[in-house]
Each structure stands twice: as C-alpha cells, then as structure tokens.
Design an enzyme around this catalytic site. Structure first.
Site, mmCIF file in Angstrom:
data_model
loop_
_atom_site.group_PDB
_atom_site.id
_atom_site.type_symbol
_atom_site.label_atom_id
_atom_site.label_comp_id
_atom_site.label_asym_id
_atom_site.label_seq_id
_atom_site.Cartn_x
_atom_site.Cartn_y
_atom_site.Cartn_z
ATOM 1 N N LEU A 1 0.828 -1.216 0.000
ATOM 2 C CA LEU A 1 0.000 0.000 0.000
ATOM 3 C C LEU A 1 0.862 1.267 0.000
ATOM 4 C CD1 LEU A 1 -2.845 1.255 0.217
ATOM 5 C CD2 LEU A 1 -2.703 0.953 2.695
ATOM 6 N N THR B 1 1.738 7.394 1.937
ATOM 7 C CA THR B 1 1.440 7.715 3.336
ATOM 8 C C THR B 1 2.724 7.909 4.136
ATOM 9 O OG1 THR B 1 0.960 5.352 3.467
ATOM 10 C CG2 THR B 1 -0.899 6.830 3.661
HETATM 11 P P1 B16 Z 1 0.755 1.332 10.734
HETATM 12 P P2 B16 Z 1 3.161 -0.827 3.726
HETATM 13 C C1 B16 Z 1 3.830 0.218 6.105
HETATM 14 O O1 B16 Z 1 2.940 0.148 5.014
HETATM 15 C C2 B16 Z 1 4.592 1.527 6.068
HETATM 16 O O2 B16 Z 1 5.435 1.575 4.918
HETATM 17 C C3 B16 Z 1 5.454 1.668 7.300
HETATM 18 O O3 B16 Z 1 6.147 2.891 7.294
HETATM 19 C C4 B16 Z 1 4.554 1.555 8.541
HETATM 20 O O4 B16 Z 1 5.340 1.638 9.725
HETATM 21 C C5 B16 Z 1 3.780 0.240 8.496
HETATM 22 O O5 B16 Z 1 3.039 0.170 7.288
HETATM 23 C C6 B16 Z 1 2.844 0.081 9.669
HETATM 24 O O6 B16 Z 1 1.835 1.046 9.567
HETATM 25 O O7 B16 Z 1 1.456 2.091 11.820
HETATM 26 O O8 B16 Z 1 -0.321 2.107 10.018
HETATM 27 O O9 B16 Z 1 0.253 -0.021 11.207
HETATM 28 O O10 B16 Z 1 4.302 -0.236 2.946
HETATM 29 O O11 B16 Z 1 3.442 -2.230 4.219
HETATM 30 O O12 B16 Z 1 1.834 -0.706 3.023
HETATM 31 MG MG MG Z 2 5.519 0.058 1.089
#
Ligand code: B16
Ligand code: MG
Length: 223
Positions: free
Chosen positions: A14, A21
């Site tokens: 994502l 994001t």
């Molecule tokens: P949350 P992805 C990841 O998304 C982000 O790249 C990373 O920076 C973030 O820490 C992680 O999701 C967890 O996100 O705090 O919203 O649970 O690239 O795997 O889509």
């Molecule tokens: Mg990513």
C-alpha cells in the site's frame, strides 16, 4: 515452481505503491521525536518504510539513544498512531499515486485477481478514504499477520485468500524487505521505485504509470 505459470493475481503493497502515506508517517514520527527531545530527519524516515509500527518505533528510539520500558513504548506508539490517523482520515482519491487507479481498473477488466499485502494496521481506513477498497478481492494487512516482511506471511495469506498458487502471483513493492518477502513466498515481483534498492525484483518501474497488462505479460514471458 515453473516460471511459465500464467499470472492470475497481482498483490499490492500500500504505502509507496498505491498511496504515499510515508509523508504522514514522517510528520507523526518527527513530532514524537520532537517531544522526546531529538531530531528525526527525512533520511531517517527512509529506514521506516515497509517496517511495522513497533519496529519503526524501536528504530526511532535508537536514533534518539533512548530505551524506555515496554509500557512506555506502547504508549509512544499509540500517541504517534493517533497523530498519523488524524492525517489519513483526511485523505481522498486525489492522493492515489499516478497510474495506480488505471492499472487496477485494467487488471479487474482483464479478469486478474487483486489483493493487498500491507504491514499497516490502518490499511482499511486508507483504502476506504481513497475509494480503492472495491478493487480488492482480498485484503491482508497488519491486523491479520504475525510476522513482518521480509517474512512471506502477508503475501502467502493473500494468495491463500484468493485461492491462487503463489507461482501465479506477482507482487508490487516499494521496499527491499517486501521484494525479499515476495521471493521467499515463491512469487514474482515488480519493484516500484529505484533499481538501486529493488534490484532483486523481476523488473523495476518508477511508478505504476509504467504498468499495463501487456507490459506485465511481456516482463515475465521469457522468465
Ligand atoms: P501502521 P506498507 C507500512 O505500510 C509503512 O510503509 C510503514 O512505514 C509503517 O510503519 C507500516 O506500514 C505500519 O503502519 O502504523 O499504520 O500499522 O508499505 O506495508 O503498506
Ligand atoms: Mg511500502
């Protein structure tokens, strides 16, 4: 796995592939670092891409040279997440990255199955606000997984939910750990970003604007 298995499904990361994001994660982590009394740069933020929330916090704390107890760590992660959620609840379709929507539409029209494979526990909020949710036949995010990328769990679960063999899946990822996860899952992969970090992917594009069903088939037709 035979390399000529026809592609039946596309699995998308994502953050960094469909939406950016990372900038909101950065603002929230920077604010937390500020409260804790140290600086957190955009370059530091690069180390958090694709990394789970608690692992991101640990990297941030190591930059600040702090090692609080587990309860404090949880409270800090929650505080950061509250600020981050404030940003993403204000997102809309305009924040979908270039080429992503057209490619998803083409995949659906072409009968390809589509899944999300994200580390984020906030993925549903983002998919709903950007109106991307209806394009997915399966959604696997940080609320469903135990092990973070480069563990292949998130993508294997996606293939399982779609009912597709991993050999028939292609993963789209912007993080090196995500490409590694795809390889460990026995899937093909396309890196979205720079060949310098994503060189292990089957191909690298700078954005999904460069993707089409035809290009997808061409990339993997001879491998
Ligand atoms: P949350 P992805 C990841 O998304 C982000 O790249 C990373 O920076 C973030 O820490 C992680 O999701 C967890 O996100 O705090 O919203 O649970 O690239 O795997 O889509
Ligand atoms: Mg990513």
């Amino acid at each position: 796995m035979t390399l000529h298995t026809p592609i039946r499904a596309c699995l998308f990361d994502l953050d960094g592939v469909l939406v950016d994001t990372a900038k909101y994660h950065y603002l929230a982590w920077k604010r937390l670092a500020g409260e804790l009394g140290f600086e957190f740069t955009e370059q530091d933020n690069e180390r958090l891409k694709g990394v789970s929330r608690m692992a991101s916090l640990d990297i941030l704390l190591s930059i600040g040279g702090i090692s609080p107890d587990d309860d404090t760590r949880l409270a800090l992660a929650e505080k950061k997440n509250g600020w981050y959620v404030d940003y993403i609840t204000r997102m809309d379709e305009s924040e979908i990255l270039p080429g992503a929507l057209d490619f998803l539409k083409e995949l659906k029209a072409g009968g390809m199955l589509v899944a999300l494979g994200s580390a984020s526990k906030n993925a549903m909020t983002i998919l709903n606000n950007t109106k991307l949710a209806p394009y997915f036949d399966a959604i696997v995010d940080g609320t469903k997984t135990v092990s973070a990328k480069p563990d292949p769990e998130v993508f294997l679960l996606g293939a399982q939910e779609l009912g597709v063999d991993p050999a028939a899946c292609v993963v789209f990822e912007d993080a090196e750990a995500g490409i590694e996860a795809a390889i460990r899952a026995g899937m093909r992969s396309i890196g979205v970003g720079s060949p310098a970090t994503l060189g292990r992917a089957g191909a690298v594009v700078s954005s999904l604007r460069e993707m089409s069903l035809r290009r997808l088939e061409k990339i993997f037709s001879s491998r």
